[in-house]
Design a protein around this motif. Structure first.
Motif, PDB file in Angstrom:
ATOM      1  N   THR A  16      -9.983  -0.074  -3.642  1.00 19.11           N
ATOM      2  CA  THR A  16      -9.302  -0.535  -2.429  1.00 19.11           C
ATOM      3  C   THR A  16      -8.445   0.592  -1.885  1.00 19.11           C
ATOM      4  OG1 THR A  16      -9.223  -2.816  -3.218  1.00 19.11           O
ATOM      5  CG2 THR A  16      -7.661  -2.208  -1.485  1.00 19.11           C
ATOM      6  N   LEU A  17      -8.647   0.912  -0.626  1.00 18.73           N
ATOM      7  CA  LEU A  17      -7.786   1.867   0.064  1.00 18.73           C
ATOM      8  C   LEU A  17      -6.642   1.074   0.674  1.00 18.73           C
ATOM      9  CD1 LEU A  17      -7.045   4.613   1.305  1.00 18.73           C
ATOM     10  CD2 LEU A  17      -8.660   4.093   3.168  1.00 18.73           C
ATOM     11  N   ARG A  18      -5.427   1.339   0.209  1.00 20.17           N
ATOM     12  CA  ARG A  18      -4.239   0.690   0.770  1.00 20.17           C
ATOM     13  C   ARG A  18      -3.575   1.663   1.724  1.00 20.17           C
ATOM     14  NH1 ARG A  18      -0.187  -3.028  -1.963  1.00 20.17           N
ATOM     15  NH2 ARG A  18      -1.948  -4.397  -1.521  1.00 20.17           N
ATOM     16  N   ILE A  19      -3.298   1.158   2.922  1.00 15.48           N
ATOM     17  CA  ILE A  19      -2.662   1.950   3.972  1.00 15.48           C
ATOM     18  C   ILE A  19      -1.394   1.215   4.393  1.00 15.48           C
ATOM     19  CG2 ILE A  19      -2.922   2.884   6.298  1.00 15.48           C
ATOM     20  CD1 ILE A  19      -6.047   2.402   5.780  1.00 15.48           C
ATOM     21  N   GLU A  20      -0.308   1.931   4.506  1.00 15.98           N
ATOM     22  CA  GLU A  20       0.944   1.350   5.002  1.00 15.98           C
ATOM     23  C   GLU A  20       1.558   2.311   5.999  1.00 15.98           C
ATOM     24  OE1 GLU A  20       3.712  -0.129   2.126  1.00 15.98           O
ATOM     25  OE2 GLU A  20       2.117  -0.547   0.677  1.00 15.98           O
ATOM     26  N   HIS A  21       2.089   1.743   7.088  1.00 16.10           N
ATOM     27  CA  HIS A  21       2.768   2.602   8.061  1.00 16.10           C
ATOM     28  C   HIS A  21       3.604   1.788   9.039  1.00 16.10           C
ATOM     29  CE1 HIS A  21      -0.522   1.599  10.838  1.00 16.10           C
ATOM     30  NE2 HIS A  21      -1.345   1.967   9.903  1.00 16.10           N
ATOM     31  N   PRO A  22       4.623   2.449   9.591  1.00 18.38           N
ATOM     32  CA  PRO A  22       5.421   1.819  10.638  1.00 18.38           C
ATOM     33  C   PRO A  22       4.648   1.807  11.959  1.00 18.38           C
ATOM     34  CG  PRO A  22       6.301   3.990  10.116  1.00 18.38           C
ATOM     35  CD  PRO A  22       5.150   3.745   9.184  1.00 18.38           C
ATOM     36  N   ILE A  23       4.921   0.804  12.766  1.00 18.15           N
ATOM     37  CA  ILE A  23       4.274   0.653  14.075  1.00 18.15           C
ATOM     38  C   ILE A  23       5.326   0.295  15.120  1.00 18.15           C
ATOM     39  CG2 ILE A  23       2.024  -0.010  13.148  1.00 18.15           C
ATOM     40  CD1 ILE A  23       2.790  -2.955  13.682  1.00 18.15           C
ATOM     41  N   VAL A  24       4.965   0.486  16.385  1.00 15.53           N
ATOM     42  CA  VAL A  24       5.888   0.110  17.456  1.00 15.53           C
ATOM     43  C   VAL A  24       5.619  -1.298  17.967  1.00 15.53           C
ATOM     44  CG1 VAL A  24       6.362   2.461  18.213  1.00 15.53           C
ATOM     45  CG2 VAL A  24       4.470   1.211  19.237  1.00 15.53           C
TER      46      VAL A  24
ATOM     47  N   ARG B 143     -14.486  -5.649   2.743  1.00 16.53           N
ATOM     48  CA  ARG B 143     -13.517  -6.660   3.171  1.00 16.53           C
ATOM     49  C   ARG B 143     -12.226  -5.941   3.525  1.00 16.53           C
ATOM     50  NH1 ARG B 143     -10.942 -11.252  -0.723  1.00 16.53           N
ATOM     51  NH2 ARG B 143     -10.225  -9.383  -1.743  1.00 16.53           N
ATOM     52  N   HIS B 144     -11.482  -6.522   4.454  1.00 20.10           N
ATOM     53  CA  HIS B 144     -10.172  -5.965   4.771  1.00 20.10           C
ATOM     54  C   HIS B 144      -9.133  -7.088   4.848  1.00 20.10           C
ATOM     55  CE1 HIS B 144     -11.390  -7.044   8.917  1.00 20.10           C
ATOM     56  NE2 HIS B 144     -10.086  -7.212   9.107  1.00 20.10           N
ATOM     57  N   ARG B 145      -7.896  -6.700   4.586  1.00 22.97           N
ATOM     58  CA  ARG B 145      -6.750  -7.602   4.695  1.00 22.97           C
ATOM     59  C   ARG B 145      -5.645  -6.876   5.436  1.00 22.97           C
ATOM     60  NH1 ARG B 145      -9.004  -7.645   0.254  1.00 22.97           N
ATOM     61  NH2 ARG B 145      -7.656  -6.201  -0.849  1.00 22.97           N
ATOM     62  N   VAL B 146      -5.089  -7.526   6.435  1.00 27.08           N
ATOM     63  CA  VAL B 146      -3.952  -6.985   7.172  1.00 27.08           C
ATOM     64  C   VAL B 146      -2.727  -7.783   6.747  1.00 27.08           C
ATOM     65  CG1 VAL B 146      -2.924  -6.673   9.457  1.00 27.08           C
ATOM     66  CG2 VAL B 146      -5.383  -6.277   9.125  1.00 27.08           C
ATOM     67  N   MET B 147      -1.676  -7.076   6.359  1.00 20.45           N
ATOM     68  CA  MET B 147      -0.450  -7.733   5.882  1.00 20.45           C
ATOM     69  C   MET B 147       0.763  -7.179   6.621  1.00 20.45           C
ATOM     70  SD  MET B 147      -1.580  -7.400   1.924  1.00 20.45           S
ATOM     71  CE  MET B 147      -2.234  -5.772   2.279  1.00 20.45           C
ATOM     72  N   ARG B 148       1.705  -8.082   6.864  1.00 14.34           N
ATOM     73  CA  ARG B 148       2.940  -7.689   7.534  1.00 14.34           C
ATOM     74  C   ARG B 148       4.117  -8.212   6.723  1.00 14.34           C
ATOM     75  NH1 ARG B 148       2.241 -10.003  13.399  1.00 14.34           N
ATOM     76  NH2 ARG B 148       4.112  -8.788  13.765  1.00 14.34           N
ATOM     77  N   PRO B 149       5.122  -7.383   6.505  1.00 16.69           N
ATOM     78  CA  PRO B 149       6.298  -7.865   5.784  1.00 16.69           C
ATOM     79  C   PRO B 149       6.976  -8.996   6.573  1.00 16.69           C
ATOM     80  CG  PRO B 149       6.376  -5.475   6.081  1.00 16.69           C
ATOM     81  CD  PRO B 149       5.245  -5.996   6.906  1.00 16.69           C
TER      82      PRO B 149
ATOM     83  N   PHE C 264      -6.803  -1.243  15.811  1.00 16.99           N
ATOM     84  CA  PHE C 264      -7.473  -1.527  14.532  1.00 16.99           C
ATOM     85  C   PHE C 264      -8.825  -2.197  14.769  1.00 16.99           C
ATOM     86  CE2 PHE C 264      -8.353  -4.456  11.015  1.00 16.99           C
ATOM     87  CZ  PHE C 264      -8.327  -3.581   9.932  1.00 16.99           C
ATOM     88  N   ASP C 265      -8.844  -3.193  15.620  1.00 19.54           N
ATOM     89  CA  ASP C 265     -10.092  -3.922  15.895  1.00 19.54           C
ATOM     90  C   ASP C 265     -11.143  -3.031  16.549  1.00 19.54           C
ATOM     91  OD1 ASP C 265      -9.006  -6.192  14.767  1.00 19.54           O
ATOM     92  OD2 ASP C 265      -8.532  -7.151  16.692  1.00 19.54           O
ATOM     93  N   SER C 266     -10.708  -2.026  17.302  1.00 20.46           N
ATOM     94  CA  SER C 266     -11.663  -1.145  17.973  1.00 20.46           C
ATOM     95  C   SER C 266     -12.439  -0.271  16.982  1.00 20.46           C
ATOM     96  CB  SER C 266     -10.953  -0.269  19.012  1.00 20.46           C
ATOM     97  OG  SER C 266     -10.217   0.767  18.383  1.00 20.46           O
TER      98      SER C 266
ATOM     99  N   VAL D 223      -2.545  -2.446   5.140  1.00 21.12           N
ATOM    100  CA  VAL D 223      -3.951  -2.824   5.227  1.00 21.12           C
ATOM    101  C   VAL D 223      -4.627  -2.475   3.917  1.00 21.12           C
ATOM    102  CG1 VAL D 223      -6.133  -2.450   6.445  1.00 21.12           C
ATOM    103  CG2 VAL D 223      -3.978  -2.319   7.702  1.00 21.12           C
ATOM    104  N   ASP D 224      -5.400  -3.404   3.380  1.00 17.49           N
ATOM    105  CA  ASP D 224      -6.251  -3.138   2.226  1.00 17.49           C
ATOM    106  C   ASP D 224      -7.694  -3.142   2.702  1.00 17.49           C
ATOM    107  OD1 ASP D 224      -4.118  -3.039   0.487  1.00 17.49           O
ATOM    108  OD2 ASP D 224      -4.480  -5.015  -0.390  1.00 17.49           O
ATOM    109  N   LEU D 225      -8.414  -2.076   2.371  1.00 19.20           N
ATOM    110  CA  LEU D 225      -9.829  -1.958   2.703  1.00 19.20           C
ATOM    111  C   LEU D 225     -10.599  -1.813   1.391  1.00 19.20           C
ATOM    112  CD1 LEU D 225      -9.497   0.722   5.536  1.00 19.20           C
ATOM    113  CD2 LEU D 225      -9.747  -1.744   5.833  1.00 19.20           C
TER     114      LEU D 225
END
Length: 94
Positions: free
Chosen positions: A3-11, A34-40, A20-22, A49-51
């Motif tokens: 699983t590739l876990r990605i975390e980052h700040p966004i505006v 499979r992917h999962r989008v998570m927000r604190p 992301f959808d694009s 995001v977990d991919l």
């Protein structure tokens, strides 16, 4: 399963989600299973995001694609601020 876990700040989450959808086709082509989008719950300006991939090599290749093609171009990643944190995990179900 790697699983590739990605975390980052966004505006803005809506703007981020549109970008992301694009890249759905790119994720499919890269072999994302499979992917999962998570927000604190306490930070609307952060996303994780977990991919899931069939191999660690596929996960690493997609991470390189993100760094060189997506995150390097502000038009492709308009909602990102700051830097991204990435790590590849292996599931241990023991």
């Amino acid at each position: 399963m790697p699983t590739l876990r990605i975390e980052h700040p966004i505006v803005d989450f809506t703007l981020w989600r549109r970008a992301f959808d694009s890249f759905a086709e790119a994720r499919d082509t890269a072999g994302v299973l499979r992917h999962r989008v998570m927000r604190p719950i306490d930070d609307e300006h952060y996303v994780a995001v977990d991919l899931d991939f069939p191999t660690a090599e596929a996960a690493a290749a997609f991470e390189r694609f993100l760094r060189t093609t997506v995150w390097a171009d502000p038009q492709r990643s308009p909602a990102l601020v700051g830097s991204q944190s990435t790590r590849i995990f292996e599931t241990d179900d023991t």
